[in-house]
Design an enzyme around this catalytic site. Structure first.
Site, PDB file in Angstrom:
ATOM      1  N   SER A 163       0.541  10.813   8.993  1.00 19.68           N
ATOM      2  CA  SER A 163      -0.432  11.694   9.547  1.00 19.68           C
ATOM      3  C   SER A 163      -0.022  12.718  10.228  1.00 19.68           C
ATOM      4  CB  SER A 163      -1.517  10.875  10.248  1.00 19.68           C
ATOM      5  OG  SER A 163      -2.016   9.766   9.501  1.00 19.68           O
TER       6      SER A 163
HETATM    7  N1  SAH Z   1      -0.730   5.306  10.049  1.00 15.29           N
HETATM    8  C1  SAH Z   1       0.289   6.007   9.077  1.00 15.29           C
HETATM    9  C2  SAH Z   1      -0.535   6.821   8.058  1.00 15.29           C
HETATM   10  C3  SAH Z   1      -0.438   6.249   7.015  1.00 15.29           C
HETATM   11  S1  SAH Z   1      -1.286   6.892   5.557  1.00 15.29           S
HETATM   12  C4  SAH Z   1       1.567   6.764   9.723  1.00 15.29           C
HETATM   13  O1  SAH Z   1       1.419   7.025  10.909  1.00 15.29           O
HETATM   14  O2  SAH Z   1       2.243   7.290   9.079  1.00 15.29           O
HETATM   15  C5  SAH Z   1      -2.407   5.398   4.908  1.00 15.29           C
HETATM   16  C6  SAH Z   1      -1.556   4.172   4.678  1.00 15.29           C
HETATM   17  O3  SAH Z   1      -2.495   3.031   4.225  1.00 15.29           O
HETATM   18  C7  SAH Z   1      -0.680   4.305   3.290  1.00 15.29           C
HETATM   19  O4  SAH Z   1       0.513   3.702   3.694  1.00 15.29           O
HETATM   20  C8  SAH Z   1      -1.222   3.370   2.494  1.00 15.29           C
HETATM   21  O5  SAH Z   1      -0.520   2.489   1.423  1.00 15.29           O
HETATM   22  C9  SAH Z   1      -2.023   2.300   3.357  1.00 15.29           C
HETATM   23  N2  SAH Z   1      -3.383   1.597   2.916  1.00 15.29           N
HETATM   24  C10 SAH Z   1      -4.202   1.861   1.827  1.00 15.29           C
HETATM   25  N3  SAH Z   1      -5.140   1.022   1.638  1.00 15.29           N
HETATM   26  C11 SAH Z   1      -4.528  -0.099   2.585  1.00 15.29           C
HETATM   27  C12 SAH Z   1      -5.118  -1.328   2.653  1.00 15.29           C
HETATM   28  N4  SAH Z   1      -6.173  -2.104   1.925  1.00 15.29           N
HETATM   29  N5  SAH Z   1      -4.436  -2.130   3.469  1.00 15.29           N
HETATM   30  C13 SAH Z   1      -3.070  -1.792   4.038  1.00 15.29           C
HETATM   31  N6  SAH Z   1      -2.684  -0.710   3.837  1.00 15.29           N
HETATM   32  C14 SAH Z   1      -3.348   0.185   3.231  1.00 15.29           C
END
Ligand code: SAH
Length: 219
Positions: free
Chosen positions: A66
């Site tokens: 993000s």
């Molecule tokens: N917090 C992260 C942003 C990640 S983007 C950072 O600081 O980099 C969102 C993430 O959520 C992705 O890696 C995706 O694979 C994950 N995601 C999507 N659906 C999910 C679920 N049901 N359970 C756990 N992770 C999930």
């Protein structure tokens, strides 16, 4: 550490913090955490030069780290205090989790994407932040580690996941980007679980996240 944290990186981080102040981040604990966590360590080496720009980047497996202003904004809305148990859905790069850990939170973070889970686990092991990571479906939460003081969702959610609400303490707060009805991005919501279990909802503007999907996967 995989990559060194040089004076140049530290200088760029200070500039990023100043930029976040101009974008409305006022919580000093959040700004101090952004100043502390080396974001370049979470990016593929081809992006290291750009690590302290206020931009999102690909981290492999079709996912993104993000934007720092979004990480800071969600962290600020979460109102974290030292010692709180925080559940994060969507570990991704692990950067958001480390920012919360740098604020003194005990972070439990779930990632559903198998490759990303292992890649991030390796990076986190080289850093001094206390983050426990789990491969799983965020919709299920972590029954073993509940109840939580705070829940942060970092993927676009179609609705408020019921099981996560159940795993929140009374007065706990959830920050969740909720899909807009028109299918265009998400509205950032802060949801407070009241003493009687009802939910109080506040809205904080539009964002764009990757979708919150069901079940563990390799996609
Ligand atoms: N917090 C992260 C942003 C990640 S983007 C950072 O600081 O980099 C969102 C993430 O959520 C992705 O890696 C995706 O694979 C994950 N995601 C999507 N659906 C999910 C679920 N049901 N359970 C756990 N992770 C999930």
């Amino acid at each position: 550490m995989k990559q060194e944290d040089s004076y140049r990186h530290k200088g760029l981080r200070k500039q990023l913090v100043d930029q976040l102040r101009t974008k409305g981040i006022t919580d000093e604990a959040v700004l101090a955490a952004i100043n502390e966590v080396p974001r370049h360590v979470f990016l593929d080496s081809s992006f290291v030069e750009l690590a302290y720009q206020d931009m999102a980047f690909p981290i492999g497996s079709g996912q993104t780290i993000s934007q720092p202003s979004t990480v800071a904004f969600q962290s600020q809305l979460l109102q974290v205090e030292s010692g709180m148990k925080v559940l994060e859905i969507g570990t991704g790069s692990g950067y958001q989790a480390c920012v919360l850990a740098a604020m003194g939170a005990k972070v439990f973070s779930i990632e559903r994407q198998r490759n990303l889970y292992f890649k991030t686990k390796e990076i986190l092991e080289q850093l001094p932040f206390r983050v426990k990571t789990f491969l799983g479906d965020g919709y299920e939460g972590l029954p073993t580690y509940q109840p939580f003081d705070r829940v942060i969702i970092t993927a676009g959610a179609p609705s408020v996941p019921e099981k996560l609400v159940e795993q929140m303490k009374a007065h706990a707060v959830m920050v969740i980007p909720m899909d807009n009805a028109d299918g265009e991005g998400q509205t950032m919501l802060r949801i407070t679980k009241m003493e009687d279990g009802t939910l109080k909802e506040e809205a904080f503007g539009d964002f764009k996240f990757v979708p919150m999907l069901k079940e563990i996967g390799n996609d």
